[in-house]
Design an enzyme around this catalytic site. Structure first.
Site, short mmCIF file in Angstrom:
data_model
loop_
_atom_site.label_atom_id
_atom_site.label_comp_id
_atom_site.label_asym_id
_atom_site.label_seq_id
_atom_site.Cartn_x
_atom_site.Cartn_y
_atom_site.Cartn_z
N LYS A 53 0.83 -1.21 0.00
CA LYS A 53 0.00 0.00 0.00
C LYS A 53 0.87 1.26 0.00
O LYS A 53 0.62 2.22 -0.74
CB LYS A 53 -0.94 -0.01 1.22
CG LYS A 53 -2.04 -1.06 1.11
CD LYS A 53 -2.80 -1.27 2.42
CE LYS A 53 -3.75 -2.45 2.30
NZ LYS A 53 -4.44 -2.79 3.57
N GLN A 97 -3.93 -0.96 9.82
CA GLN A 97 -3.88 -2.34 9.30
C GLN A 97 -4.37 -3.32 10.36
O GLN A 97 -3.87 -3.33 11.48
CB GLN A 97 -2.46 -2.68 8.84
CG GLN A 97 -2.32 -4.05 8.22
CD GLN A 97 -3.09 -4.18 6.89
OE1 GLN A 97 -3.08 -3.29 6.04
NE2 GLN A 97 -3.78 -5.30 6.71
N ASP A 120 -10.78 3.26 4.44
CA ASP A 120 -11.08 1.83 4.36
C ASP A 120 -12.59 1.59 4.35
O ASP A 120 -13.05 0.48 4.06
CB ASP A 120 -10.46 1.08 5.55
CG ASP A 120 -9.20 0.32 5.15
OD1 ASP A 120 -9.05 0.02 3.95
OD2 ASP A 120 -8.39 0.02 6.04
#
Ligand code: NAP
Length: 298
Positions: A53, A97, A120
């Protein structure tokens, strides 16, 4: 019929080029899109996702504030970092994460993210906005699936979509997105799960079959209608002594069998996976565009 392959790698590369151009335009206007990344601990899979990412951000010219913290980091310190990123005008998206180490409450961390930076799309505010059809950050994998269908010219309106899996990160949101009375949606949607008896009875009715179960061979050729579009979200490691790593990646669909019946199919790897990171970049760029619009209004 042998299916055409829906190449997620190629599609992701095209989208990333579009995003690179848009990021440069925003940067020239004083709003370079920025992503704040928080990784806690040394889970190898998480580390490799995060590295991919961060690299993808750099490749298209985004600013990325990378924070790789030791597993012993306290919940209070993670929350403080999230609050700092919420207040930082250089950061338009925050990525925490998952999974987090056990001593950190994941939902407390996700709730601490400003919904306007929740790229997200996991914050309940964004989930709620998505379900009622308002503008929201859409979760990356489901949004990637919708983009793949739209960009490959697959009509969804009036078609029967069957989703296998009802997780909060894939099954439920992809079903919701395709159900909306909107372009690239407006489908009739059925969701199957482990409580569904005779799943094949449903999957054989699918014009578009989306599989996110997390088990190899969940869908075999006898469960697929001739000419169906098949999107395989699954990523599973299976032992393979011929590979240096000792394993290879397969999806949830019996690819070899199903490709002889489907009209279009995503491979694993190289299907949905590359689109997921791309949609994270997409959301970050969109967030910066919104921030610029707000700044120009003020
Ligand atoms: P998950 O949280 O484990 O959920 C799996 C869902 O599938 C559950 O709803 C489960 O039903 C259902 N299911 C499992 N086995 C089934 C079966 N035999 N028949 C019918 N339903 C079944 O998994 P997830 O997070 O949604 O992920 C699914 C897969 O997608 C995994 O392989 C994951 O690695 C992959 N994934 C890929 C990406 C990407 O970027 N490519 C992103 C996210 C996830 P119950 O609810 O009844 O238990």
């Amino acid at each position: 019929m042998t299916a055409k392959i829906l190449d997620g790698k190629l599609m992701a590369a095209q989208m990333r080029e579009e995003l690179r151009v848009e990021a440069a335009r925003l940067a020239a206007a004083g709003m370079r899109p920025g992503l704040g990344v928080i990784l806690v601990g040394d889970n190898p899979a998480s580390r490799s996702y995060v590295t991919a990412k961060e690299q993808a951000c750099k490749d298209i010219g985004l600013y990325s504030d990378d924070n790789h913290l030791p597993a012993s980091t306290s919940e209070a310190d993670v929350l403080a970092l999230i609050r700092r990123m919420n207040a930082d005008p250089k950061i338009h998206g925050i990525l925490v994460q998952l999974p987090l180490p056990k001593h950190i409450d994941e939902s407390r961390a996700l709730l601490a993210i400003d919904p306007e930076k929740d790229v997200d799309g996991f914050h309940p505010v964004n989930v709620g906005r998505m379900v009622i059809g308002e503008k929201a950050f859409l979760p990356c994998t489901p949004h990637g699936v919708v983009q793949m269908l739209a960009r490959s010219g697959v009509q969804t309106s009036g078609r029967h979509v069957v989703v296998v899996g009802r997780s909060n990160i894939v099954g439920k949101p992809v079903a919701n997105l395709l159900l909306q009375k909107k372009p690239n949606a407006n489908a009739t949607v059925t969701i199957c799960h482990t409580g569904t008896p005779d799943m094949g009875m449903f999957t054989r009715q699918a014009d578009i079959l989306i599989v996110a179960a997390g088990r190899p061979n969940t869908v075999t050729a006898d469960m697929v209608k001739d000419g169906a579009v098949v999107i395989d979200v699954g990523v599973n490691r299976i032992e393979d002594v011929t590979k240096k790593a000792g394993f290879r990646l397969v999806g949830d669909v019996d690819y070899e069998g199903v490709k002889e019946k489907a009209s279009l199919i995503t491979p694993v790897p190289g299907g949905v996976g590359p689109m997921t990171i791309t949609m994270l970049l997409f959301n970050t760029v969109e967030s910066a565009r919104d921030a610029l619009a707000r700044a120009q209004k003020a």
